[in-house]
Design a protein around this motif. Structure first.
Motif, short mmCIF file in Angstrom:
data_model
loop_
_atom_site.label_atom_id
_atom_site.label_comp_id
_atom_site.label_asym_id
_atom_site.label_seq_id
_atom_site.Cartn_x
_atom_site.Cartn_y
_atom_site.Cartn_z
N PRO A 305 79.71 -23.18 -23.14
CA PRO A 305 80.14 -22.95 -21.76
C PRO A 305 79.35 -23.77 -20.74
CG PRO A 305 79.72 -20.87 -22.89
CD PRO A 305 79.17 -21.95 -23.76
N ASP A 306 80.07 -24.24 -19.71
CA ASP A 306 79.42 -24.91 -18.58
C ASP A 306 80.29 -24.66 -17.35
OD1 ASP A 306 78.04 -26.46 -16.85
OD2 ASP A 306 78.72 -28.38 -17.67
N THR A 307 80.03 -23.54 -16.69
CA THR A 307 80.84 -23.16 -15.52
C THR A 307 80.04 -22.25 -14.61
OG1 THR A 307 82.76 -21.85 -14.79
CG2 THR A 307 81.87 -21.30 -16.95
N ILE A 308 80.44 -22.21 -13.33
CA ILE A 308 79.79 -21.25 -12.41
C ILE A 308 80.27 -19.82 -12.69
CG2 ILE A 308 79.37 -22.88 -10.54
CD1 ILE A 308 81.91 -21.59 -9.17
N ALA A 309 81.35 -19.66 -13.43
CA ALA A 309 81.84 -18.31 -13.74
C ALA A 309 81.08 -17.78 -14.95
CB ALA A 309 83.34 -18.35 -14.02
N LYS A 310 79.81 -17.44 -14.71
CA LYS A 310 78.93 -17.09 -15.83
C LYS A 310 79.35 -15.80 -16.51
CE LYS A 310 75.08 -19.63 -13.90
NZ LYS A 310 73.67 -19.87 -13.89
N SER A 311 79.95 -14.90 -15.76
CA SER A 311 80.36 -13.63 -16.39
C SER A 311 81.46 -13.85 -17.42
CB SER A 311 80.80 -12.62 -15.34
OG SER A 311 81.84 -13.14 -14.56
N ILE A 342 87.70 -22.44 -8.31
CA ILE A 342 87.20 -21.06 -8.36
C ILE A 342 86.62 -20.68 -7.00
CG2 ILE A 342 85.46 -19.53 -9.40
CD1 ILE A 342 85.76 -21.25 -11.99
N VAL A 343 85.79 -21.58 -6.46
CA VAL A 343 85.16 -21.31 -5.16
C VAL A 343 86.23 -21.22 -4.07
CG1 VAL A 343 83.61 -22.25 -3.40
CG2 VAL A 343 83.01 -22.45 -5.83
N ASP A 344 87.16 -22.14 -4.11
CA ASP A 344 88.24 -22.15 -3.13
C ASP A 344 89.06 -20.85 -3.19
OD1 ASP A 344 89.31 -23.90 -1.14
OD2 ASP A 344 91.18 -23.80 -2.32
N ALA A 345 89.27 -20.38 -4.41
CA ALA A 345 90.08 -19.16 -4.59
C ALA A 345 89.31 -17.91 -4.15
CB ALA A 345 90.52 -19.03 -6.05
N ILE A 346 87.99 -17.92 -4.33
CA ILE A 346 87.17 -16.79 -3.82
C ILE A 346 87.38 -16.70 -2.31
CG2 ILE A 346 84.81 -16.02 -3.33
CD1 ILE A 346 83.96 -17.20 -6.04
N LYS A 347 87.34 -17.86 -1.65
CA LYS A 347 87.50 -17.89 -0.19
C LYS A 347 88.92 -17.51 0.23
CE LYS A 347 83.93 -21.33 0.76
NZ LYS A 347 83.74 -22.74 1.14
N THR A 359 82.70 -14.74 -9.11
CA THR A 359 83.35 -15.94 -9.65
C THR A 359 84.51 -15.60 -10.60
OG1 THR A 359 81.46 -15.97 -11.15
CG2 THR A 359 81.46 -17.58 -9.38
N ALA A 360 84.38 -14.49 -11.35
CA ALA A 360 85.49 -14.12 -12.26
C ALA A 360 86.77 -13.86 -11.46
CB ALA A 360 85.11 -12.88 -13.07
N GLY A 361 86.63 -13.23 -10.30
CA GLY A 361 87.80 -12.98 -9.44
C GLY A 361 88.36 -14.28 -8.88
N GLY A 362 87.46 -15.26 -8.67
CA GLY A 362 87.90 -16.58 -8.24
C GLY A 362 88.73 -17.25 -9.33
N VAL A 363 88.31 -17.06 -10.57
CA VAL A 363 89.07 -17.61 -11.70
C VAL A 363 90.48 -17.01 -11.72
CG1 VAL A 363 89.23 -17.66 -14.23
CG2 VAL A 363 87.03 -18.10 -13.11
N THR A 364 90.56 -15.70 -11.57
CA THR A 364 91.86 -15.01 -11.66
C THR A 364 92.77 -15.42 -10.51
OG1 THR A 364 90.61 -13.18 -12.60
CG2 THR A 364 92.89 -12.72 -11.99
N THR A 365 92.20 -15.44 -9.29
CA THR A 365 93.00 -15.82 -8.13
C THR A 365 93.41 -17.30 -8.23
OG1 THR A 365 91.70 -14.23 -6.87
CG2 THR A 365 93.07 -15.75 -5.60
N GLY A 366 92.48 -18.13 -8.69
CA GLY A 366 92.78 -19.56 -8.84
C GLY A 366 93.89 -19.78 -9.86
N VAL A 367 93.84 -19.04 -10.96
CA VAL A 367 94.88 -19.17 -11.98
C VAL A 367 96.21 -18.65 -11.45
CG1 VAL A 367 95.67 -18.21 -14.20
CG2 VAL A 367 93.43 -19.31 -14.03
N LEU A 368 96.17 -17.57 -10.66
CA LEU A 368 97.42 -17.08 -10.04
C LEU A 368 98.06 -18.22 -9.23
CD1 LEU A 368 99.33 -14.70 -9.02
CD2 LEU A 368 97.77 -14.55 -7.07
N ARG A 369 97.25 -18.87 -8.40
CA ARG A 369 97.78 -19.96 -7.55
C ARG A 369 98.34 -21.10 -8.41
NH1 ARG A 369 94.14 -22.24 -2.74
NH2 ARG A 369 92.68 -22.58 -4.44
#
Ligand SMILES: Cc1ncc(COP(=O)(O)O)c(C=O)c1O
Ligand SMILES: [Zn+2]
Length: 419
Positions: A305-311, A342-347, A359-369
């Protein structure tokens, strides 16, 4: 010890849970602290004999996950025991985010409001009851961060010792949250997969053999906690399944159990049997399941792994193959987004819905988009995304800060162009 499939094994300590059953070969075992099949090494999960379960009984129950105790492997008096009592988090109607993305109906299941600010309180709540029943006195886990905090808090509340293991270099919010409850927090020089391997060794060693590892030897019980997300979503939609749901993936356990929860609700007659699609979300820097999906493989190639979404940074996800099956069966898919997205989706989620996700929520929202952009989601269908953690734990991921620093005068305010 293996048991015959027909042997009655109901144990009141586990409510409707009757046995452990191998996901691969179906072999059944007594409810005990084991997690792998002695015949084929497949993962074990709890099998049930559900009695009559009614909407009325659930609706009149506690305002936490114990309202679903007749569908969970917990003692009947569970609500009276010292436990963090997570759950019944809001299902937020996300009209502004829906409008921005072009969806007609969107809800965010916001699990950041659990006692230690992630969905992990749900799984740990069940594991604690199993640990109590099996007589463990120390609670442990291998964690990408959130689980460590949930175990530390639950151990403190229920009177267990705790010793949790995390990869070195986790976010400060996660480390403090794990350590503040007074248990031991051990950072391992390596990634999550190294931590997990180490914990498996520790279980076999006298030093750790009497410990309850929530996500290893108590995993069959622990994992069932995620079913409560499915139960709540259905109840909060007015006892209906959503048409499509987007769920983040680390080990993949949560996604498989949300699907199991939906299936159980159909089986016991609490919701109508209708099709739903399950979509999985990963960070590009740790996307072994999404890559297998993309390539049409049914085995997962582990990654570093190499991502800011550490969880979500699990390079060798135990439930990956089952996640692929569910996406395939339901007509969903598994997608990934990069760290910038991910960061953009968090915002985006914060700006449109007032929800600050980790960050995990950013992943989910980003994938939704991304799914909407690529035409993979039905924009007219009822959609739910699961926000599994709180942005306060991953503050460094976002660059939000003050708009301006000024002297306390109207003149300064006006001159700074803020009026
Ligand atoms: C915030 C958050 N979301 C999602 C997950 C994914 O969980 P699972 O391992 O069940 O896929 C994790 C796992 O640690 C997590 O911490
Ligand atoms: Zn088996």
């Amino acid at each position: 010890m293996a048991i015959a499939a027909t042997e009655p094994t109901a144990v009141r300590a586990f409510g409707p849970g009757t046995a452990l059953s191998c996901r691969e070969c179906g072999e059944r075992y007594e409810l005990s602290p084991i997690f792998a099949c002695g015949f084929c090494f497949g993962p074990l999960e709890v099998a049930y004999d559900f009695g009559n379960v009614s909407r009325e009984e659930i609706e009149s129950g506690p305002k936490n996950i114990w309202r679903y105790r007749s569908l969970l492997p917990v003692p009947d008096n569970v609500a009276e025991l010292p436990n963090m009592n997570p759950g019944l988090t809001p299902l937020v109607r996300a009209d502004r985010l829906a409008a921005e993305l072009g969806l007609s109906s969107l809800h965010v299941k916001d699990d950041s409001g659990n006692p230690t600010h992630s969905f992990k309180d749900r799984v740990v709540a069940i594991a604690v009851e199993a640990a109590r029943t099996f007589g463990f006195t120390t609670l442990s886990c291998s964690s990408t961060g959130n689980l460590a905090g949930a175990v530390g808090a639950a151990a403190a509340r229920a009177g267990f010792e705790s010793c949790v293991f995390i990869p070195a270099g986790l976010e400060e919010g996660k480390v403090v949250m794990a350590a503040v409850y007074g248990g031991k927090v051990v950072a391992i020089d390596g990634n999550y997969d190294d931590v997990n391997r180490f914990c498996s060794e520790l279980i076999g060693d006298p030093a750790g053999e009497s410990w309850g590892f929530t996500n290893v030897n108590l995993r069959p019980y622990y994992a069932e906690g995620s079913k409560t997300l499915a139960y709540e979503i259905a109840e909060q939609l007015g006892w209906r399944l959503p048409d499509q749901i987007v769920i983040p993936i680390a080990s993949g356990s949560q996604l498989t159990k949300i699907d199991k929860g939906f299936q159980e609700l159909i089986k016991v007659g609490l919701v109508e049997d209708r099709p739903y699609k399950v979509f999985g979300a990963q960070a590009t820097g740790c996307s072994p399941v999404a890559k297998a999906w993309e390539n049409g493989h049914d085995v997962i190639q582990p990654v570093k792994p190499d991502t800011i979404a550490k969880s979500l940074a699990i390079g060798n996800p135990a439930d990956g193959p089952y996640v692929l099956d569910i996406a395939q069966r339901t007509g969903g898919s598994i997608e990934h987004v990069g760290d910038d997205e991910i960061v953009d989706a968090i915002k985006l989620l914060a700006r449109t819905e007032g929800i600050f996700a980790e960050t995990a929520g950013g992943v989910t929202t980003g994938v939704l988009r991304k799914l909407v952009r690529e035409g993979k989601l039905d924009t007219e269908a009822e959609t739910v995304i699961v926000n599994t953690g709180d942005g306060l734990k991953t503050l460094n991921a976002v660059d939000a800060g003050v708009t301006a620093t000024i002297k306390p005068s109207l003149k300064a305010f006006t001159e700074a162009g803020l009026a």
